[in-house]
Structure formats: structure tokens, C-alpha cells
Design a protein around this motif. Sequence first.
Motif, short mmCIF file in Angstrom:
data_model
loop_
_atom_site.label_atom_id
_atom_site.label_comp_id
_atom_site.label_asym_id
_atom_site.label_seq_id
_atom_site.Cartn_x
_atom_site.Cartn_y
_atom_site.Cartn_z
N SER A 123 37.71 -15.86 29.70
CA SER A 123 37.19 -14.65 29.08
C SER A 123 37.61 -13.43 29.87
O SER A 123 37.74 -12.36 29.33
CB SER A 123 35.67 -14.72 28.96
N ARG A 168 33.99 -17.84 26.17
CA ARG A 168 33.22 -17.17 25.13
C ARG A 168 32.43 -18.16 24.30
O ARG A 168 32.09 -17.90 23.16
CB ARG A 168 34.15 -16.30 24.30
N GLU A 183 31.14 -11.58 13.83
CA GLU A 183 31.39 -10.68 14.95
C GLU A 183 30.82 -11.16 16.28
O GLU A 183 31.25 -10.70 17.33
CB GLU A 183 30.86 -9.28 14.63
N PRO A 233 30.53 -12.26 19.66
CA PRO A 233 31.64 -12.58 20.55
C PRO A 233 31.56 -13.99 21.11
O PRO A 233 32.53 -14.48 21.69
CB PRO A 233 31.50 -11.55 21.67
N THR A 262 25.29 -7.50 19.83
CA THR A 262 26.38 -7.14 18.92
C THR A 262 26.00 -7.41 17.46
O THR A 262 26.35 -6.64 16.56
CB THR A 262 27.67 -7.90 19.31
N HIS A 308 38.19 -1.22 26.18
CA HIS A 308 38.46 -2.38 25.32
C HIS A 308 39.96 -2.57 25.19
O HIS A 308 40.74 -1.83 25.79
CB HIS A 308 37.80 -2.18 23.95
N TYR A 332 40.57 -5.34 28.80
CA TYR A 332 39.21 -4.90 28.54
C TYR A 332 38.31 -5.08 29.76
O TYR A 332 38.58 -5.91 30.64
CB TYR A 332 38.64 -5.67 27.35
N LYS A 369 34.01 -8.61 23.47
CA LYS A 369 34.46 -7.94 22.25
C LYS A 369 33.54 -6.80 21.84
O LYS A 369 33.82 -6.10 20.86
CB LYS A 369 34.52 -8.96 21.09
N GLU A 418 35.03 -3.30 21.74
CA GLU A 418 36.10 -3.24 20.75
C GLU A 418 35.51 -3.11 19.34
O GLU A 418 35.96 -2.29 18.53
CB GLU A 418 36.94 -4.51 20.85
N LEU A 419 34.48 -3.91 19.07
CA LEU A 419 33.83 -3.84 17.76
C LEU A 419 33.19 -2.48 17.55
O LEU A 419 33.28 -1.89 16.47
CB LEU A 419 32.77 -4.94 17.64
#
Lengths: 748, 207
Positions: free
Chosen positions: A471, A481, A550, A552, A576, A676, A680, A686, A689-690
Amino acid sequence: MAEMKTAAYICSGCELGNRLDVAQLSKIAQKEGKMALVREHAFLCNEEGVQMIRDDIEKEAVTHICIAACSRRSKTEAFHFPTVAISRANLREGVIWGIAEGEQHDEVRQEMAGDYVRMGCAEVKKMTLPLGNPNHAHNKRLLVVGGGMSGMTSALEAAEAGYDIVIVEKEAQLGGWAAKLWKRVPFKQPFAEPQDTGLAELAGKVSSHPRISVYLSSTIAETSGAPGRFSVQVKGAAGITTEEVGGIVQATGFTTYDINKLPELGGGKSANVIDQAGMEALARTANGAAIKRADGKEVKSVVFVQCAGQRDESGTHLPYCSGHCCATSVKQAMYFKDANPQVDTVVMYTDLRLPGMGEDFYRSAQQKGVIFTKGKVSTVAASGDGCEVKFRDLILDEDTALNADLVVLATGQVPTAGVNLEAWNPIVTAAEGGSAEAKQQRVEMQKTSVLNLNYRQGPDMPQLKNGFNDSHFICFPYETRRTGIYAAGPVRRPMDMLQATEDATGAALKAIQTVENASLGRAAHPRSGDLSYPIVRLEGCTQCKRCTVECPFGAIDEDERRFPQFNESRCRRCGTCMGACPVRVISFENYSVDTVGNQIKSIDMPDEFSEKPRILILACENDAYPALDMAGLQHHVYSAFVRAIPVRCMGSVNTIWITDALNSGYDGVMTMGCKHGDNYQCHFVKGSELANYRLSKIEDNLKQMGLEKERVISHEVAITDSARVAELINDYVAKIQEIGMSPMKGFN
Amino acid sequence: MTNANQQAVALYSNDFLREVEERVEEGEWVKMCMQCGVCAGSCPLGNAWQHTPQKLFMMIRAGKREEVLTSDSMWMCTSCYNCIVRCPRKLPITHIMHGLANYAHRLNLAPKGQPTREVARLFWNSLAKTGRVNELKFSLAMYFKDGIVQGIKNAMAMQSIGLALVMTKRLNPMELFGGHKCKDPGSLHKMIAKAREIEDRKKGFTS
């Protein structure tokens, strides 16, 4: 649950009393914050102050407290009250340290402190005390996939620590690659001679350990569940056995890069061109005597070609360095020199890299007369009885050639990481859409899976780069992840045997941590010990699948009715899903759309003509919020017009917060998240980034509201950016003042 | 090809590295070079060299015997010791340069008329003969090394300095005839011959 009773504690220590009107803050907590109990203290974090709070909890039955003192990152031990919900109003780092000194700033400073008290009171009233994941399980056995050096080390380390282990190995015996070696690169003083691999001893220990059971010639048919309650179908010769385990270490190692892909270097074309694995086989056959080729001829000259099919910039071969090959070639050159010093051994390299104590090993090889030539090999071709190696000598700057009986190509490591999910997902989508071809592809792909997870997001762990299961190479070694599943050894990144054993030990400890946390209903890294967990109100769910796609960490599956099924033990508590949910049905007990939303709405909004803009900062608590705290600590003065709220991850930011803030009259919103993209720094991989993707769509909302696009701005902030955050804030405040005050004020 | 050279070629066939290790002073260090290039970058005369020490070491490993021994690069070394100080592998590079030069001279492969080589040869001959360097003869030999005409030109150019040295009794013109010597040059010659014998034995010279 007992009735909510609130209390606010306002500290006047650390100069807070001198710089702020504490009595006025108390009044705010009482009148606007509607706190049942409000107390001031001159030194809240000392024994007396803490005892005061403790007494209130016991005698006054206080259940929700707001501590208005220093940052939530300070004095966590003193202000540790596990039986009540707590919010912290950051008056020290966030106000008196970060805001300009002097009387002329008294007014704005006091307003800022007042707002933070309002926000703290508003937040705590929406919180409940997190009580831990109710769906937790207690299985603490560990599954180790792969019985090579890494797998056996992991198993043994965890077994010695008192945990039961199941090893699943696909070959008929333990050992993996290490079993195929003649000797290993030295890992002990004086780092001068190839050493015995020690594998027989290790395999013996593993086989006879009372806590370790081993499945040989077996693979994994299916893995389901979550940390503390994984159910694994082990497929062996005797059929399928189900094993229940709490955590998994994947130590499936590597295969060598196919030598046949290197025809220009003679790979697959000449029998006298072999790879390092082939070289080990020759050395094992020789058993210490003179090394002979496959055709039985004794080798008198050998050339080792480094970086064969590695560090390739053309995109045809492996782009990375496998890390161990220089030391391995040095070791193999020594096989020849030790058996017969008259053998010509040349190691052809462009950059020789022997990390760790390898430099001593390199010197030892030079002492033995191994020749090191800095050259780039262009071709290897059969010539006479042996091979001709054509190369450019990079020191003498000329094209030249060498003849050798045998050429050894240092090809790299290719991880045995299973299915690449990025390729998998589009095929699944196509298969679900009815494509027969995709269905067939899906079946073929599934056959290459290692873990065969029945997760919504695919059968193996996500790969970070070049097919390795990791990761973050630097910040979170062993973390993957997929919570509760840890990668160890060359499946995680290219490495040698010594690194693999260290890696295996680390992964074993990580797996132990996660089963222990899971058995207490707590989160794993990076919110290790967090008792909150995602709660979903399924009645409101529209089955949009954004949370399941989504997440992660692949924590959310879908049940048979297509509703999200949260596996709390697989969850890392980043939120998230909460940020993604368009109908806002996902929340945590102490962190929800309401806890933040209520804070946003609680502040005292000056009117349009006051010339006092209000800017909301949503700062990631991992990097950006500490950077803000440190800006205060280092006295990088910034504007008193901002109001900062820490968020668990930028990924948890629900765009409703931003639109609500703008609707209620904020003049601007700044988001500060981690970097990100390729390099990152997001702690939840993530999340940022999302968030960045979601925020890229916010412009439409602004347009609808008739607001300028500059009213929302995003920054990537690293933990070291303390000076920069102050600059970013001041620049943005200047920009907002230039645009003018928001026209949305005064409607709420 | 000289005798010594023929013998060396026969003895070591193509293994020049081993030849250097066994016969060149400090030559056993050459294999330890890791080609970092710090010596090449540190040499104050680096730009003037055809081959830097780094390259010479690489050429030795690549078996470029002729090129190395006929190179004039190692003759350019001024013994500033920068390379020795800086070499991360602690190679005595300056000494290796002198060792290579000496070996090339011994095999008579060193470039003919190379100034450093000529100075060294004249100096040694003067010293080994009497146990003392005869400065007058040494200087004159230097002047005339490129022929009589050039020698006279050189002597004329240096005339005033020479006369001044004579006037201040720094240079004795009578040295031209015999000159002073150590107490027992005969024994010195024996010592040198013995040392040479020992060295030849150690390094495997048969002549």
C-alpha cells in the motif's frame, strides 16, 4: 442509554487567560452552546483540573464534554475519559499561537475563540460514545500463504509469540526458492563468504512446531470473512478442508522473469545462457566441486550479465530493479572461484548495488579475483563452444566483446500477487453485462488468483506498482489494502532473503496486532484502537454502490438484495463511504455528517458589511491539521478569519458540508488533504484521490448557487508544511477579500 | 620485443591483471578498484592524461597490456597524493602509478624520450654510479639529451644562472672531472645488485 448531560471546560492556562476573555467564552458555552455545566480552570490538564472533570462525570453524571483548551492532538493522556463523548475546542494552537498578537487583533482573536467554543459544543451534542464494533470475532489463528523463507519465518515468529498457525504451500515440500539455492548471500560477520541457507533447520522447526500445522501441495479455493473470522477453503489432494483463522499473511514470493523473453541476450536460444536460478541448479549439482555446464563441460569462463530484462525504460521488460541480483551474481561468481580460482569470472554491470553489508561481500569477491566490468551488454550469441558477449565498455568508452563458456543472466523477480484488480474489474463489468468472451476471461483470470477472496472488489489484494502487493513502500510497510491480510517478502516488493525474513517478522506482528484489535472490536492501522465503526441506515439507502466501489479497503460487500454489507472488522474508519454517500446514511458514533455539519452551522456569522469574511478549512487530521497546529507552535501567523475543522480523511468529506457552509454565509472553503496520485501520501491510500475527484465536480454546485468558483479551493498539504499553510491561508483570505463577501449571508 | 617482455608475455599469457598483481609495486590493489572515478576527478593533471588512473585500472582488467605499458599517463603523476587521500577503497594509487611506470621501463615498453622517464634515468644513473648525484653532470646531461645543438642552446640560455652558481660557490666546475662520491661506491654497486637480484627473484624475472 442514560440521558445526555453536557459540560464545557474552559482552560485559562498556557496564556489563554491573558489573551482571551475566558468569562465571555464561558457565557458562549452556556448561552449558545447550551451546555448544562460550564467550568473554568487555570490549569485544566493538571491533576486538579482532570480530577474536576472526573468528579463531574461520576457525581454529576456528565456524558458529553467539550474541552476548550489546546489542540486535540495535545494532552491526550490527561484528557482521556473513556466513558464520555469528548470534543476539543482548539484555543491554544488554533487561536492564541497562530493569530497575530497585540491589542488591535483582540477582537478578531476573541471572535475566533468564541466560534471554536460554539463548534466544540455543537459537535459534542451530535456525538455518542463509541462502544466498539459489535460484530467482532475472536479467532486469533493466522493463515500463512506460502511456505518459503518469508512464510516459514512469519509462521515461526507468530507461533513463538503464542499464536496458532496454518501454512498453505502449493509445492510438495516447504522451502520455496530458498530450497533451490546452493548457498545464500552472507548475513553474518564478516559478510565475506556465501553461507548455508539454513533452510533445512528452519523447515524442521516449522514442521515440528506444536502451534504450526502445514498443508502441502495445497492452494486456497476461497477466502471469506473479515479479521477475526476469516473462513478459508484449503484445496489439497484429499479434497477441500475449511480452516477458520483471524488473520492472513500472504508470502507467496516471486517467479523469475522468463528468460525466453530475452532472445537478444541468448535467452532460450543457447543452452549455455542460463538465469540465476539455473546457475543455482548447476552449483547444487556440482556440490562444491568444479561447476559443469548442462552438456557436462567444465566451465572455465563465465560472464554474469546484470539487469537482464530489468530497469528497462523501453516498456518491454521489467521497469524496476529487483534489488538482490547484484549480490546474487557476486555470490555465484564466488561459487566458481571457490571451486577453482583459475576460472575467469566477469560480472558485467552498469550500476552495482549491494545494499546493507553487501559492500563487504563485493570487496571479498574482488579479493577472490572476480572481475567487475562496467559495461552495457548488447547481445549474447552462441559462438564456438560457448558464447560471445558483445558490450559497450562504459569506462573505456568502446564496443568490445568477451567469450565465455557460460553466461548467466540476472533476470528479476516477478511477484506472485494473484489477479490484478485493475484488469479484473472491467472484465467483471463486461461479464455481468452478458459478454460471453468476458465471462471466459473471468474464469481464466480467477485461476491465477492466490487468495480467491469473495470480496465485492475482487479476488486478490490491490497492487500498488508493477504488480506488487503493497500500500505504501515507505510509510506503511506490510500494510495492504485488505485489512487483516498482510503481504510479506518479495510479493510486497523486490527483495533478498535477509530483507524477506525481516519483512516476514514485521508482517507477522502486524497480523497479530490486527487479530487482537479485531477481537476487541477496534480498528486496525492507521486508526489503531478506534472504537467507532460505520453505521448505515439501510432504510435510506438507494443502492447506488458508491460506498462498495469506493471503499479503499474493500470492506463493503453487497448482500443478496444488493444493499451494502459492512464488514466492520475490515474497515479502517476513514469515512470514505460517508463522504461518498449521496443520501448520507453512513455515519460513525463520534464522526458523522451531523457532527461536522453542526459545527459549520454553529458559528456566529458576521453580516455582509462587517468586512469580516469567514472561511471554512476542512483539514485532514493526519497531515494538514498537525501542520496547522505546528504553524501555531512556530508562530507562523495567519488570518483570524478562518475556522478549521479536522476530518478523518479528505475522502470522508461529504460535499454537503461545502454547500451547507456556502449557503450559510461562509465566504470561502479551503480543503487541505494529503498528496494523491502516484507518490501519494494519503493515510487511507485512495481517500484524497477520491476527494479530489469529487471536489472537481463542485464547480457545478457553485454555478447553481451563483457563486464564484474561487469560493472553494483545494490544497495538498504535507505534515511538514507548517509555514506554507499559513501562507496559503493568508493568500486565500486576501483573494476572498478581493472577490468580496458572500452574497449568501443573512438568509439563515 | 625485449627479452624481459617476451618472458612476461609467455609467463602470463593473457592474464595481464595477474601479471600486474605479481610484478608491479602495489599491483595487487588493482582488482579492488570499484570504478567510482574519484581519482580521475581529483587529479590536478587529469585533463592532461590520456588515461586516468580509473581507466588504467579498467584497461588492466580488460587485458590491454600493450596500451597500458606504452601509455605515458602514469609518467605524468606528480605525486600530489590527492587520489590516495580520496580513494574510498584506500588504493595507494600514486604508488601504483609509479609501480606501473617502473615496470613499463623495466620491460622497455615505456615511451622513448618521455621527459619524466629521461630525468629519472639520468638521475638514477648518476646516483647509482657514485652514491652521490653529480649536479653538474646531471644538468649537462639534461641539456644535451636532445642532441649537441640543442644542448649548446640550452647551456647558453642558462649561462648567467650557471655563472652565478659558480660565483656563489654553489656549483663546482671541477665536478666535471670525476666529481665527489661516497666512501665506497663499490659496495654500493654490490648492494644495488643484490637488491635487484632479490626483487627479480620475488617477481619472477629470470634475466
